[in-house]
Enzyme design. Structure first.
Site, short mmCIF file in Angstrom:
data_model
loop_
_atom_site.label_atom_id
_atom_site.label_comp_id
_atom_site.label_asym_id
_atom_site.label_seq_id
_atom_site.Cartn_x
_atom_site.Cartn_y
_atom_site.Cartn_z
N ARG A 165 0.85 -1.19 0.00
CA ARG A 165 0.00 0.00 0.00
C ARG A 165 0.89 1.24 0.00
O ARG A 165 1.75 1.40 0.88
CB ARG A 165 -0.91 0.02 1.24
CG ARG A 165 -1.77 1.26 1.26
CD ARG A 165 -2.53 1.47 2.55
NE ARG A 165 -3.13 2.79 2.53
CZ ARG A 165 -3.49 3.48 3.59
NH1 ARG A 165 -3.35 2.97 4.80
NH2 ARG A 165 -4.01 4.68 3.45
N HIS A 201 -3.23 10.98 0.76
CA HIS A 201 -2.71 10.73 2.10
C HIS A 201 -2.13 12.04 2.64
O HIS A 201 -0.94 12.12 2.96
CB HIS A 201 -1.67 9.61 2.08
CG HIS A 201 -1.44 8.98 3.42
ND1 HIS A 201 -1.50 7.61 3.65
CD2 HIS A 201 -1.16 9.53 4.63
CE1 HIS A 201 -1.25 7.36 4.91
NE2 HIS A 201 -1.03 8.50 5.53
N GLU A 240 -7.66 8.26 6.36
CA GLU A 240 -7.97 8.85 7.67
C GLU A 240 -8.53 10.27 7.56
O GLU A 240 -7.89 11.25 7.97
CB GLU A 240 -6.73 8.84 8.56
CG GLU A 240 -6.23 7.43 8.85
CD GLU A 240 -5.04 7.41 9.80
OE1 GLU A 240 -4.50 8.49 10.13
OE2 GLU A 240 -4.65 6.30 10.23
N ASN A 281 -7.82 1.71 9.52
CA ASN A 281 -6.54 1.91 10.20
C ASN A 281 -6.79 1.88 11.70
O ASN A 281 -7.65 2.62 12.20
CB ASN A 281 -5.92 3.25 9.84
CG ASN A 281 -5.51 3.35 8.39
OD1 ASN A 281 -5.58 2.36 7.65
ND2 ASN A 281 -5.08 4.53 7.97
N TYR A 317 -4.75 1.40 15.66
CA TYR A 317 -3.51 1.28 16.43
C TYR A 317 -3.74 0.93 17.90
O TYR A 317 -3.03 0.11 18.46
CB TYR A 317 -2.71 2.58 16.33
CG TYR A 317 -2.14 2.82 14.96
CD1 TYR A 317 -0.87 2.36 14.62
CD2 TYR A 317 -2.88 3.48 13.98
CE1 TYR A 317 -0.35 2.55 13.35
CE2 TYR A 317 -2.38 3.69 12.71
CZ TYR A 317 -1.11 3.22 12.40
OH TYR A 317 -0.59 3.40 11.14
N GLU A 368 -3.88 -0.17 7.93
CA GLU A 368 -2.72 0.23 8.73
C GLU A 368 -2.86 -0.37 10.13
O GLU A 368 -3.94 -0.35 10.72
CB GLU A 368 -2.61 1.76 8.89
CG GLU A 368 -2.06 2.51 7.71
CD GLU A 368 -1.91 4.00 8.00
OE1 GLU A 368 -1.75 4.36 9.19
OE2 GLU A 368 -1.96 4.80 7.05
#
Length: 1757
Positions: free
Chosen positions: A1278, A1323, A1368, A1510, A1512, A1577
């Site tokens: 990606r 992005h 995002e 995404n 985390y 991500e």
């Protein structure tokens, strides 16, 4: 003479009978007298009868006593004389009955009654004629006449009936039938006149006895009143939800949150344990189980809630009693008629069947309905309750009809399908007042009261317990009204078929009774008015003398309960004998005034419970349970929260909904403990059996530094990752979990019952003590007077031990035995006995700082005489309490006393002699302890078998630099001065530590003294002191860093003797008390040090807690974090290090905190010191600690368990980068400026002034990046396209071919490497030219983005199958346009700008999707979607609905803001609601959130081909009210924090929380219809020294990807791909290059920016090769590069890697800041590679030549 005879007979026998007849047959008397003047004789007899009548009533006053004369039924002369006469109370007649003419008989009786003025009739003789043999039908006709409500027949002779009809063989059935026909009045009259107390003394007297053994004590709640969570987890709307939302309850209140019991199972069960009940009655919310009311809508979450509740009850030894229906009908059923619709019978049956099958293996007592009369009466009759139907003519009766049939069907379901296997009971809980005749002497009032009961209780009880049909009285009364009111019938009573009657009859295994109050009932003419009083011809009122309550319905009349119980026994249970359960009894208080000191409830409970006891003991009524309504305050229907029924106060103004016991709770707990009203001897419990310690040989003195320095050498170099790794495991089964307190801090009663003053009494009562707010301990927690309240908490917590101290001056007021205060001794005896009764081991501290003032007056601990005085005090305590106390501590924290009390003078006795007094005092304290120990050892140990020690304060210290020897020595010296001062003499050789002795001696000599200020022990004293402890008791709070200094000579001071200073560890959490940070890792190291230093003793942690501001009250997460981390570190010491940790104690409750007064709380329970009652309320931490104790540590949770298996075939394995972060070449080959180019070149925006000008130089190092990807073995890569690199001004007017060619080459290289591209269009690097015209704020950007997407689809699309429009958008919007931390850096319009930007981004995405869909999908066959980022959010407090709502807000504002429009066409309802409400709060007229047009909604909806995510980390969320602030954060209304146990990373915002990814994936599945998901991500960062063995990243990927596998295999999530962020260490936006996420390290000190694989590359590639996680148990797997278990083992082993803590120096090696160990490794590696380097140099020369040639070719092209 007859008068004299009659008066004599009445005097002698009058009390024994209530009814008398003077002449049994007046006709016969007249006939025998042959009187010429029959009329005169009749007059004389009646006159005589009148005198006897007057005599009788004068001597025997009172209701229910009657006198009459017997007559023939046809004696018209006599009967006419009786009309209006006062000589008789009833008519006693002789009657004839012909079987051929029952109608004539009825008319005769009616005429008879009319002619005598409606006197009650007793047929004393009944003669039967004209009846054939065995003819039973006429008997029924006769009985129908006798029971007619039109006739006031009070009794009849039946002997001739039975003889003439030859019914002896059917006597039982006949009399039973007669009882059913006429027994209501008989049962009622028997209760009123013939049973229960016969006089006022017996009626009003108190019965001081116990209930039967095994009696069930219960309390109750109802679902809609307490649960809240009205729309959570799919719960359906109920009629009470609708009722509240339509503002029909008091003050427009709703039950939306109520008492929040849905989130507070453990808290509610805590209350139940505190009470000591053995039974808990709760109701199940039908709509929570079946939201629509039907099985096809079943909610598993709802069922799980009740599973968890039931399991928690059983786990605490409490029997669950479940009510299937307590008024909260699913609104969906009400919309179809509710209880008026016959179809509800089948629905209820099915609902009951589900409940039995799901919960019946644990629930053995079921109520089908509770108080169904209220449903019929208030819900469908008066309309005061939900559903608010006002129809007492038809609906109310139809509702009862359907409820009865529903109940019967539910009973039969259980009986047929479950009884045999589950062996439970099913019944019904009926509510009923007691009805007392207004005038017992008036038969009509008696009859009216009976009708009252039949209309209330009999309406339901008669069908169930008697014959399957409504009471005859009820039916006749309605029939009567039907006849009288033909034009406006007031009641329509449905009829049961014969089959229905048979099915209803007998359908109860017990008689459940809800009873609260009584009524005075009189006869009235109800006319044609609907409702019970109108139809029933009665009026009800209350006696003004009855005590009132907050409800105008409930008045206290306790004797009514006993009467009602007797009535039920007689009326319903003579044939159908089942036990009676009192399923509800209680009264409300108002929500005002002193809500906790509810004396009126105590009086109510005492009297009602005692009446139940009388019914059991005196009347032999089989009552087996008493249920107090209610466990806690709740939503009381139409009264809202204005009436409080609870034993526990609920603060509905506080989002936590804290529960505080009222005085009635403690009263009820006492009744339960005594099983009634007679004190009983408790079962004996000797306390925990404590193994006597093995006496080890005396230990040698410690060296300088001591051998225990190995603890620092082992632990100090730990890496933070290893240090923070949470350990799962459990302590030994005999681990002693406890809580603690001390006398002065909690007892109060400072001068009560002969207690003498202590030094703390003297100190605090002097003005200017320095204690905040001049606080004193005169009352403190008032434990001296509230022992039962303390025992309640301890019982609720189920602790194994309670550590408390004895108040020396309470036992010996002047400190000496001669002043013994027996009341003080009694207090501690009661406390100890109470603990043992609850199976709690007492841990007793003999002395906790509160020295009797009388002893301080002779010098206190500076006086050696104190040694013997203390010993005598201990001797008394051992002798008096030692038969029950097995765990003794002579004193607490003597170091603190010596230094603070006699050195600094901060605490009593406030002596300031810092150079000598602390040492002198400590000397005496040690000797006093030793003498007390020997007294126990010599006199009591053999018989009592206890253990004795001393409780020492023991903080841990870390050396400033482990690599500097003198710093290590300073740390050792600190431990000896703090802990060794007392521990070394006691646990080692009887003398002070050598480090301390030498230090004080040197200082003393330098000060010119001839000898040390530290006193010396004689050899005899040393031998006496050493070994005087059976275990090590440690109080621990914090850890500090120690640095060597040269201390001052003057003034001479214990502190100046140290030659070191302490400082805080700055990266650890602060606490409200300065210099006392919460450093959890210190306790593990301390425990290891004690083990090494003192010969591996048994260790008890006797104090550990943290201060929290009192304003936090109940919801204090910091204490939860402290226990969660400190206890886990103790567990590590136990399980990993072999330390013999035997127990742990924390503070029971907030108390007087010595120098801090009451400004901080240390306890598990909040105490309100502003309230004279000192109410105690459990905090969040109390429930957390309870669970730790219950689990005996921290067992491995399911979230942490690995799963083995594979992902689906063709699973996408990828790694990712972004153009600005890696490409560099910011001005090369015609690239335009981006907003990030400008932002990074703006001073102060980026850490260390970093930019992306070069970044990883991927623009020029494509081959290196491809090689890295191949090494990882990904299937996909990606990357993002730099918009200004291909379209420099953002438009298609100017195309940069060089930029386009770069991406073409990249795609070709990926294809050649067999790697598929995932291309992100945007992005974050917007062309600056577009930003200059407004950027994402300008609607024209939608068209610009569409054109840009069209351009890329056209030129790159043939080689790309996976597209991402935006990465995002939340970050673009919030960090770029709210916080200003990202480009373009705006923060000036946080109220509107983020919504404008997000609106345009969503529309831009949709247009790009449609471009692809319309123009390219058919030929290219790719997929297009958007990637959103989201944290997962958990509630900060899992017991708080508000925090769950906040957590939902977090996820909704991440996902719902962007994804909901794309998947559903519009913003999520929650986002729209939040922004609107905050906008209106700020005075705006409409929402700041833009609206989509209908056309836009249609165009946006469905513009996805998969879900790009995404993720985390996770956060803990809680709500914050921003008032009227207009800001994005105010709209969200949330603050987020991290759990301290979550592993840190190189980014402050990222804590490792693998479980959150699985939960987020499940949320997406459930919320968005299980779309295909690609995790685009996921990764973790590091900062600081470079370590290529990135163990933390391997751990991260193992745990996170395994959670993805769980989501796929266990949750059915349609996960199709996973992407690791990032391939390379790169520019991490605003933090520059300080944080590194890469699988490959990029050495920025080398101009060539080489990519070096980290250890995680091999690990991640193994997961890819195996397409998941192969099971290690099945042997080695070829796909795996290394054993997966090895990574886990390495990460869980705290010694696996080394990393300095704050303050320890690193080494600079080849431009890298490395630890000494890593530098050494690097050095060895460098030499090993020298030979390789020679060959590499030659190869490099050739390679450079080839590269230059290629570069020239490119330039030419």
């Amino acid at each position: 003479m007859f008068q004299q005879y009659a008066e004599f007979a009445l005097k002698e026998f009058g009390p024994l009978a209530h009814s008398w007849v003077t002449f049994s047959d007046l006709d016969e008397v007249l006939h025998e007298g042959q009187a010429a003047d029959g009329h005169r004789l009749l007059q004389n007899i009646l006159q005589l009868n009148k005198k006897i009548h007057q005599f009788y009533h004068h001597n025997f006053p009172g209701n229910g006593r009657r006198l009459s004369v017997g007559l023939r039924g046809r004696d018209e002369a006599a009967l006419s004389q009786l009309k209006g006469s006062t000589t008789v109370d009833f008519l006693s007649v002789d009657m004839d009955y012909s079987c051929t003419s029952s109608a004539n008989f009825a008319q005769e009786l009616k005429n008879l009654q009319i002619s005598t003025g409606n006197l009650p009739i007793l047929i004393y003789r009944l003669t039967v004629h004209d009846c054939s043999h065995n003819e039973q039908a006429p008997l029924g006709d006769l009985l129908n006449v006798l029971r007619s409500d039109d006739l006031n027949i009070i009794g009849s002779d039946m002997m001739d009936v039975l003889i003439q009809l030859e019914m002896q063989d059917t006597l039982d059935s006949g009399t039973a039938h007669f009882s059913r026909m006429t027994g209501h009045g008989h049962s009622y009259e028997k209760t009123v006149h013939g049973s229960g107390p016969q006089n006022a003394e017996e009626r009003d007297g108190f019965l001081s006895k116990a209930f039967p053994v095994g009696f069930q004590w219960a309390t109750s709640t109802e679902s809609f009143k307490v649960e809240g969570a009205w729309a959570v987890a799919g719960k359906g709307e109920t009629i009470w939800d609708r009722f509240g939302h339509e503002n029909q309850a008091f003050n427009n209140q709703t039950a939306d949150t109520a008492a929040d019991s849905y989130r507070k199972i453990e808290i509610d069960v805590y209350l139940l344990r505190g009470l000591g009940v053995n039974t808990y009655q709760f109701s199940i919310s039908w709509a929570r189980i079946f939201p629509s009311g039907h099985r096809d809508s079943q909610s598993e979450e709802g069922a799980l809630y009740y599973d968890n509740l039931i399991n928690a009850l059983i786990e605490s030894g409490i029997q669950p009693v479940a009510t299937l229906y307590h008024w909260d009908l699913p609104q969906a059923l009400q919309d179809n008629g509710g209880w008026t619709n016959p179809s509800i019978v089948a629905a209820f049956k099915d609902y009951a069947d589900f409940c039995y099958s799901r919960f019946g293996n644990r629930v053995k007592n079921w109520n089908t309905f509770s108080s169904p009369w209220v449903v019929s009466h208030a819900g469908y009759g008066t309309g005061e309750h939900a559903p608010g139907v006002k129809d007492y003519v038809t609906a109310s009766y139809q509702v009862t009809h359907n409820i009865l049939k529903s109940h019967a069907e539910a009973w039969h379901v259980y009986n047929d399908n479950y009884r045999k296997t589950q062996a439970g009971k099913v019944g019904i809980a009926l509510n009923s007042d007691w009805a007392q005749p207004t005038d017992n002497n008036k038969p009509e009032d008696v009859a009216a009261a009976d009708r009252y009961l039949q209309f209330m209780l009999g309406w339901f009880a008669h069908p169930i317990f008697i014959d399957g049909d409504y009471p005859a009285t009820l039916k006749a009364q309605i029939e009567k009204k039907t006849n009288e009111c033909s034009s406006s019938v007031p009641a329509v009573l449905p009829t049961f078929t014969a089959e229905e009657k048979a099915r209803i009859k007998g359908t109860s295994d017990f008689f459940g009774l809800n009873h609260y109050t009584s009524r005075l009932v009189s006869s009235s003419v109800g006319g044609c008015s609907p409702g019970p009083e109108g139809v029933g011809d009665f009026q009800a009122k209350v006696d003004p003398s009855w005590p009132a309550t907050a409800s105008d319905w409930i008045y206290s009349m306790p004797t009514g309960l006993r009467s009602l119980l007797n009535y039920i026994k007689t009326e319903y249970l003579t044939k159908h004998s089942v036990p009676i359960y009192i399923t509800g009894n209680g009264m409300p208080t108002e929500y005002s005034g002193d809500t906790l000191n509810d004396t009126s409830r105590i009086e109510y409970m005492r009297d009602y419970i005692n009446e139940a006891l009388k019914a059991i003991e005196l009347d032999k009524v089989d009552v087996q349970r008493f249920t107090v309504q209610s466990l806690m305050d709740g939503f009381e229907g139409n009264q809202g929260y204005s009436e409080r029924f609870g034993l526990h106060h609920v603060n509905f103004e506080d989002g936590y909904r804290p529960r505080t016991p009222k005085q009635s709770a403690y009263f009820f707990a006492q009744i339960i403990e005594q099983n009634g009203f007679a004190s009983r001897k408790q079962d004996h419990f000797e306390g925990l059996k404590i193994k006597q310690p093995h006496r080890s040989t005396p230990l040698p003195p410690s060296e300088v530094p001591s051998a225990s320095k190995i603890v620092w050498e082992k632990f100090t170099p730990q890496k933070k990752f290893d240090r923070q790794m949470y350990h799962y495991g459990q302590f030994s089964q005999d681990f002693l979990w406890g809580v603690s307190s001390s006398a002065y801090q909690i007892e109060g009663g400072w001068n009560e019952d002969g207690k003498g003053p202590s030094v703390w009494d003297t100190f605090t009562q002097k003005p200017g003590s320095g204690i905040p707010e001049d606080a004193i301990g005169n009352v403190a927690c008032d434990s001296y007077n509230r022992l039962n309240e303390d025992l309640y908490m301890l019982q609720a917590m189920e602790v194994k031990s309670y550590r408390f101290s004895l108040s020396w001056s309470r036992i010996f007021p002047n400190g000496r035995r001669a002043s013994l205060n027996q009341k003080g001794v009694d207090y501690y005896n009661t406390l100890i006995d109470g603990l043992l009764a609850r199976k709690i081991t007492p841990m007793v501290t003999v002395y906790h700082w509160d020295l009797p003032q009388a002893l301080q007056d002779i010098g206190g601990w500076q006086n050696e005489e104190m040694i013997d005085i203390f010993n005598d005090y201990c001797d008394f305590c051992f002798s008096t309490f030692g038969d029950r106390v097995k765990f003794w501590m002579t004193m607490n924290d003597p170091q603190g006393l010596a230094w603070l009390g006699y050195g600094t003078g901060k605490i009593p006795p406030n002596i300031r002699e810092p150079g000598t007094a602390p040492y002198q005092v400590a000397h005496n304290l040690i000797k006093a302890h030793a003498k007390a120990y020997h007294t126990y050892d010599d006199k009591y140990r053999t018989s009592q078998g206890g253990i004795v020690s001393i409780a020492l304060n023991a903080e841990w210290v870390e050396p400033k630099d482990i690599n500097v020897p003198r710093e290590l020595v300073a740390a050792d010296r600190a431990m000896q001065f703090h802990v060794g001062w007392f521990a070394h003499p006691i646990f080692k050789n009887g003398d002070y530590p050598e480090a301390m002795k030498a230090q004080v001696l040197v200082k003393s000599e330098l000060q010119g003294l001839s000898q040390s200020r530290l006193p010396s022990f004689t050899e005899e004293e040393k031998n006496f002191i050493k070994g005087t402890a059976d275990m090590f008791c440690a109080n621990h709070y914090t850890t500090r860093i120690v640095t060597h200094v040269t201390g001052a000579f003057s003034p001479a001071s214990y502190q100046n003797d140290w030659d070191y200073v302490e400082e805080e560890i700055l990266d650890q959490p602060t606490t409200p008390i300065g210099f006392t940070r919460a450093v959890s890792f210190g306790i593990r190291r301390l425990l290891n040090w004690i083990k090494e230093e003192y010969g591996d003793p048994d260790i008890y942690i006797t104090e550990n807690s943290v201060a929290t501001p009192r304003e936090w009250a109940y919801d204090e997460i910091d204490r939860v974090f402290l226990h969660k981390t400190y206890i886990d570190e103790a567990l590590k010491a136990y399980e990993l290090d072999g330390v013999k940790v035997k127990g742990y104690a924390t503070y029971l409750m907030d108390s007087f905190q010595f120098l801090y007064g009451y400004i901080f709380g240390f306890g598990l329970h909040h105490v309100d010191f502003t309230n004279p009652s000192r109410p105690r309320t459990p905090k969040f931490s109390a429930h957390f600690y309870y669970n730790v104790m219950k689990d005996n540590g921290f067992p491995l949770p399911d979230d942490e368990k690995m799963i083995y298996g594979e992902f689906k075939k063709d699973f996408i394995w990828s790694s990712a980068t972004a153009s600005y972060q890696i490409e560099g070449a910011w001005r090369d080959d015609g690239k335009g400026l981006s907003i990030w180019d400008k932002f990074t070149h703006t001073p102060g925006k980026i850490f260390e002034h970093d930019t992306g000008d070069i970044a990883c130089n991927s623009y020029n190092k494509m081959e290196d990046d491809i090689a890295a990807l191949k090494k990882v073995k990904v299937s996909h890569y990606r990357f993002s396209v730099s918009w200004p690199r291909v379209l420099p001004d953002g438009t298609t007017k100017h195309i940069n071919q060089a930029g386009l060619d770069y991406y073409q080459r990249l795609l070709d290289s990926l294809t050649a490497a067999n790697i598929q591209p995932q291309v992100t269009l945007y992005h974050w690097d917007l062309p600056q030219a577009l930003q200059d015209v407004g950027g994402w704020e300008n609607e024209t950007i939608i068209e610009r983005f569409r054109d840009y997407a069209d351009f890329l689809f056209k030129h790159l699309g043939p080689k790309v199958k996976l597209w991402i429009t935006f990465n995002e958008p939340f970050i673009i919007t919030v960090l770029g346009h709210v916080q200003g931390a990202h480009a373009p850096g705006f923060n000036d319009r946080p109220d509107t700008l983020p919504y404008i930007v997000s609106h345009n981004i969503i529309r831009s995405h949709a247009e790009a999707w449609h471009v692809y869909n319309d123009k390219y999908r058919a030929t290219q066959g790719g997929m297009v979607s958007i990637t959103v980022n989201s944290d997962w959010a958990e509630p900060r407090n899992p017991y708080k609905q508000e925090d769950y709502d906040a957590a939902r807000n977090v996820v909704e504002f991440y996902l719902g803001w962007f994804v909901h429009p794309i998947f559903n066409g519009d913003y999520s309802p929650l986002v729209k609601k939040s922004v609107l409400e905050q906008s209106l709060a700020g005075g705006l007229s409409k929402s700041r959130l833009p609206e989509f047009t209908p056309e836009e909604i249609k165009r946006i909806n469905g513009t996805y081909d998969y879900f790009g995510l995404n993720h985390y980390c996770s956060v803990l969320a809680f709500p914050v009210d921003y008032g009227t602030t207009q800001h994005f954060e105010a709209d969200r209304g949330v603050v987020v924090i991290s759990d301290r146990t979550w592993l840190e990373s190189g980014s402050v915002w990222l804590r490792m929380t693998p479980f959150g990814l699985r939960r987020l994936l499940k949320f997406i599945k459930d919320e968005y219809r299980n779309p295909p998901i690609i995790i685009t991500e996921n990764g973790v960062s590091e900062n600081g020294p470079v370590d290529l063995n990135d163990v933390h990243r391997k751990y991260f990927y193992e745990k996170y990807i395994n959670q993805v596998l769980k989501a796929y295999l266990l949750d059915g999530v349609n996960i199709i791909g996973y992407t690791a962020w990032s391939l390379l260490d790169n520019l991490e936006w605003a933090v520059g290059y300080t944080e590194r996420f890469g699988l490959f390290y990029v050495n920025r000190s080398d101009p060539d920016l080489p990519r070096t694989p980290k250890a995680s590359v091999s690990f991640y590639s193994s997961i890819i090769s195996c397409n998941g996680f192969p099971d290690p148990a099945s042997g080695p797997h070829k796909c795996w590069n290394s054993t997966p278990a090895s990574t886990h083992a390495a990460t869980s082993n705290p010694e696996a890697t080394k990393e300095p803590i704050l303050g320890i120096s690193n080494v600079n090696f080849l431009g890298m800041n490395l630890s000494p160990e890593d530098a050494a490794t690097g050095l060895h590696t460098t030499f090993a590679l020298l030979i390789v380097a020679v060959i590499a140099a030659i190869s490099l020369s050739i390679g450079l030549l080839l590269v230059k040639r290629r570069s020239k070719k490119k330039q030419k092209l």
